[in-house]
Design a protein around this motif. Structure first.
Motif, mmCIF file in Angstrom:
data_model
loop_
_atom_site.group_PDB
_atom_site.id
_atom_site.type_symbol
_atom_site.label_atom_id
_atom_site.label_comp_id
_atom_site.label_asym_id
_atom_site.label_seq_id
_atom_site.Cartn_x
_atom_site.Cartn_y
_atom_site.Cartn_z
ATOM 1 N N ALA A 7 31.972 51.787 28.993
ATOM 2 C CA ALA A 7 31.281 51.007 30.022
ATOM 3 C C ALA A 7 31.166 49.540 29.605
ATOM 4 C CB ALA A 7 29.891 51.592 30.284
ATOM 5 N N GLU A 8 30.904 49.293 28.324
ATOM 6 C CA GLU A 8 30.839 47.923 27.830
ATOM 7 C C GLU A 8 32.212 47.272 27.873
ATOM 8 O OE1 GLU A 8 29.005 47.533 24.027
ATOM 9 O OE2 GLU A 8 27.096 48.416 24.667
ATOM 10 N N GLU A 9 33.243 48.034 27.538
ATOM 11 C CA GLU A 9 34.595 47.475 27.574
ATOM 12 C C GLU A 9 34.964 47.050 28.989
ATOM 13 O OE1 GLU A 9 37.255 49.252 24.099
ATOM 14 O OE2 GLU A 9 36.741 50.795 25.573
ATOM 15 N N LEU A 10 34.661 47.880 29.985
ATOM 16 C CA LEU A 10 34.947 47.526 31.367
ATOM 17 C C LEU A 10 34.216 46.254 31.769
ATOM 18 C CD1 LEU A 10 34.760 50.992 33.180
ATOM 19 C CD2 LEU A 10 36.800 49.618 32.808
ATOM 20 N N LEU A 11 32.959 46.163 31.391
ATOM 21 C CA LEU A 11 32.149 45.000 31.755
ATOM 22 C C LEU A 11 32.708 43.730 31.136
ATOM 23 C CD1 LEU A 11 29.542 44.221 33.270
ATOM 24 C CD2 LEU A 11 28.343 44.436 31.111
ATOM 25 N N LEU A 12 33.062 43.785 29.863
ATOM 26 C CA LEU A 12 33.574 42.604 29.178
ATOM 27 C C LEU A 12 34.926 42.172 29.732
ATOM 28 C CD1 LEU A 12 32.559 43.487 25.514
ATOM 29 C CD2 LEU A 12 31.566 41.706 26.962
ATOM 30 N N GLY A 24 36.991 40.392 40.641
ATOM 31 C CA GLY A 24 37.194 41.674 41.300
ATOM 32 C C GLY A 24 35.959 42.198 41.994
ATOM 33 N N SER A 25 36.033 43.465 42.373
ATOM 34 C CA SER A 25 34.991 44.118 43.159
ATOM 35 C C SER A 25 33.793 44.522 42.306
ATOM 36 C CB SER A 25 35.574 45.369 43.836
ATOM 37 O OG SER A 25 34.565 46.227 44.305
ATOM 38 N N ARG A 26 32.616 44.123 42.738
ATOM 39 C CA ARG A 26 31.390 44.524 42.035
ATOM 40 C C ARG A 26 31.148 46.022 42.179
ATOM 41 N NH1 ARG A 26 27.910 40.356 40.540
ATOM 42 N NH2 ARG A 26 29.169 38.489 40.169
ATOM 43 N N ILE A 27 31.401 46.556 43.382
ATOM 44 C CA ILE A 27 31.178 47.987 43.589
ATOM 45 C C ILE A 27 32.156 48.795 42.747
ATOM 46 C CG2 ILE A 27 32.668 48.012 45.628
ATOM 47 C CD1 ILE A 27 29.639 50.276 44.980
ATOM 48 N N GLY A 28 33.393 48.313 42.631
ATOM 49 C CA GLY A 28 34.360 48.992 41.778
ATOM 50 C C GLY A 28 33.910 49.015 40.340
ATOM 51 N N LEU A 29 33.379 47.879 39.868
ATOM 52 C CA LEU A 29 32.878 47.799 38.498
ATOM 53 C C LEU A 29 31.706 48.756 38.296
ATOM 54 C CD1 LEU A 29 32.608 46.575 35.669
ATOM 55 C CD2 LEU A 29 31.283 44.706 36.690
ATOM 56 N N ASP A 30 30.770 48.761 39.233
ATOM 57 C CA ASP A 30 29.592 49.619 39.089
ATOM 58 C C ASP A 30 29.970 51.104 39.069
ATOM 59 O OD1 ASP A 30 27.972 47.413 38.987
ATOM 60 O OD2 ASP A 30 27.397 47.480 41.099
ATOM 61 N N LEU A 31 30.878 51.491 39.947
ATOM 62 C CA LEU A 31 31.333 52.884 39.958
ATOM 63 C C LEU A 31 32.093 53.218 38.680
ATOM 64 C CD1 LEU A 31 32.585 53.044 43.654
ATOM 65 C CD2 LEU A 31 30.688 54.369 42.716
ATOM 66 N N GLY A 32 32.947 52.285 38.243
ATOM 67 C CA GLY A 32 33.708 52.502 37.025
ATOM 68 C C GLY A 32 32.824 52.641 35.804
ATOM 69 N N MET A 33 31.780 51.822 35.730
ATOM 70 C CA MET A 33 30.870 51.887 34.587
ATOM 71 C C MET A 33 30.077 53.190 34.591
ATOM 72 S SD MET A 33 29.434 47.990 34.277
ATOM 73 C CE MET A 33 28.318 48.471 32.950
ATOM 74 N N ALA A 34 29.639 53.617 35.778
ATOM 75 C CA ALA A 34 28.906 54.885 35.871
ATOM 76 C C ALA A 34 29.785 56.027 35.387
ATOM 77 C CB ALA A 34 28.445 55.122 37.300
ATOM 78 N N ALA A 35 31.033 56.031 35.846
ATOM 79 C CA ALA A 35 31.972 57.061 35.400
ATOM 80 C C ALA A 35 32.231 56.947 33.906
ATOM 81 C CB ALA A 35 33.279 56.945 36.175
ATOM 82 N N ALA A 36 32.281 55.712 33.396
ATOM 83 C CA ALA A 36 32.567 55.496 31.980
ATOM 84 C C ALA A 36 31.507 56.119 31.078
ATOM 85 C CB ALA A 36 32.684 54.003 31.688
ATOM 86 N N VAL A 37 30.252 56.053 31.495
ATOM 87 C CA VAL A 37 29.191 56.673 30.686
ATOM 88 C C VAL A 37 29.396 58.183 30.617
ATOM 89 C CG1 VAL A 37 26.710 57.053 30.460
ATOM 90 C CG2 VAL A 37 27.551 54.835 31.242
ATOM 91 N N LEU A 155 40.161 54.693 29.507
ATOM 92 C CA LEU A 155 39.886 53.330 29.972
ATOM 93 C C LEU A 155 40.928 52.908 31.006
ATOM 94 C CD1 LEU A 155 38.400 50.606 29.771
ATOM 95 C CD2 LEU A 155 39.861 50.057 27.811
ATOM 96 N N ALA A 156 42.201 53.166 30.715
ATOM 97 C CA ALA A 156 43.270 52.817 31.647
ATOM 98 C C ALA A 156 43.088 53.544 32.974
ATOM 99 C CB ALA A 156 44.625 53.160 31.031
ATOM 100 N N THR A 157 42.699 54.804 32.906
ATOM 101 C CA THR A 157 42.498 55.607 34.114
ATOM 102 C C THR A 157 41.372 55.039 34.966
ATOM 103 O OG1 THR A 157 43.238 57.577 32.930
ATOM 104 C CG2 THR A 157 42.028 57.927 34.982
ATOM 105 N N LEU A 158 40.275 54.637 34.340
ATOM 106 C CA LEU A 158 39.143 54.090 35.085
ATOM 107 C C LEU A 158 39.485 52.738 35.699
ATOM 108 C CD1 LEU A 158 36.153 55.029 32.748
ATOM 109 C CD2 LEU A 158 36.835 56.115 34.896
ATOM 110 N N ILE A 159 40.294 51.938 35.011
ATOM 111 C CA ILE A 159 40.717 50.644 35.565
ATOM 112 C C ILE A 159 41.496 50.863 36.852
ATOM 113 C CG2 ILE A 159 42.265 48.673 35.206
ATOM 114 C CD1 ILE A 159 41.432 48.743 32.249
#
Length: 229
Positions: A7-12, A24-37, A155-159
């Motif tokens: 989740a930190e890697e995605l954010l950075l 990019g998309s804020r909603i995409g980031l938020d969903l990606g980070m939630a999934a990342a945890v 990480l690649a999959t979540l991106i």
């Protein structure tokens, strides 16, 4: 769990080092980070995907505060689907992770005032070593330098699922090519459902969680725009 949380890697990746502005998309980031945890917990063997739900496999704390808080929530609740957990967890998660990174001196909070009263926060880097390492791993994976490890493949999959390719700093044909390569990484790892899990380069228990979360993100974001060459 000693590695930097995904989740930190995605954010950075999303926040520009110099300007501190998000791409990019804020909603995409938020969903990606939630999934990342949740992916982080799966990598640590703490959760699994069973009967359509996320379930606790081992309630032992990981030592990572955000992940442990989520693990406790999952254990305390009735079973929920990956889609439900992604939606439940995405709210204010970005602010929490930003705060953690600020407290550790990785980024700083710049509070700008626009139009005399609108506060706009930017988060430029203070220590770019974490992001640089993440980008180096992704670059090696995109270059086809051996099979990526579980974390890098996840990480690649979540991106891809969260449509965050813009965070790689690519555009045009380069972005389209990177998108295809990221999809191949996900598929080769068994994270997109296109490979028999027995042939996957990752643990089937992890692959099942990532597949389910990837689908949940894509459903939440709706029909994707086509990636053109």
């Amino acid at each position: 769990m000693t590695s930097v949380p995904i989740a930190e890697e995605l954010l950075l990746l999303v926040y520009d080092n110099e300007s501190g502005k998000a791409t990019g998309s804020r909603i995409g980031l938020d969903l990606g980070m939630a999934a990342a945890v949740l992916v982080e917990l799966a990598l640590a063997g703490r959760i699994a995907y069973a009967d359509g739900n996320i379930v606790v496999a081992d309630a032992t704390p990981t030592g990572v505060p955000v992940a442990d808080e989520v693990l406790a929530k999952i254990e305390a609740n009735v079973p929920h689907t990956p889609a439900a957990w992604v939606q439940r967890l995405r709210h204010r998660l970005r602010e929490r992770v930003l705060s953690d990174l600020i407290s550790r001196g990785v980024i700083r909070d710049v509070d700008d005032v626009e139009q005399e009263f609108i506060h706009v926060h930017r988060y430029p880097s203070v220590d770019a070593s974490v992001e640089n390492e993440t980008r180096a791993r992704l670059a090696a994976a995109l270059a086809g330098e051996g099979a990526p490890d579980e974390r890098t493949a996840a990480l690649a999959t979540l991106i891809v699922a969260a449509r965050m390719e813009a965070a790689l700093g690519l555009s045009g044909e380069d972005a389209a090519t990177a998108h295809q390569k990221l999809e191949r990484i996900a598929s080769g790892a068994g994270f997109s459902g296109g490979v028999d899990l027995e042939q996957s380069t990752v643990r089937p228990s992890v692959a099942l969680v990532v597949i389910a979360l990837g689908k949940a993100i894509q459903t939440a974001l709706g029909t994707p725009r086509p990636v053109t060459h």
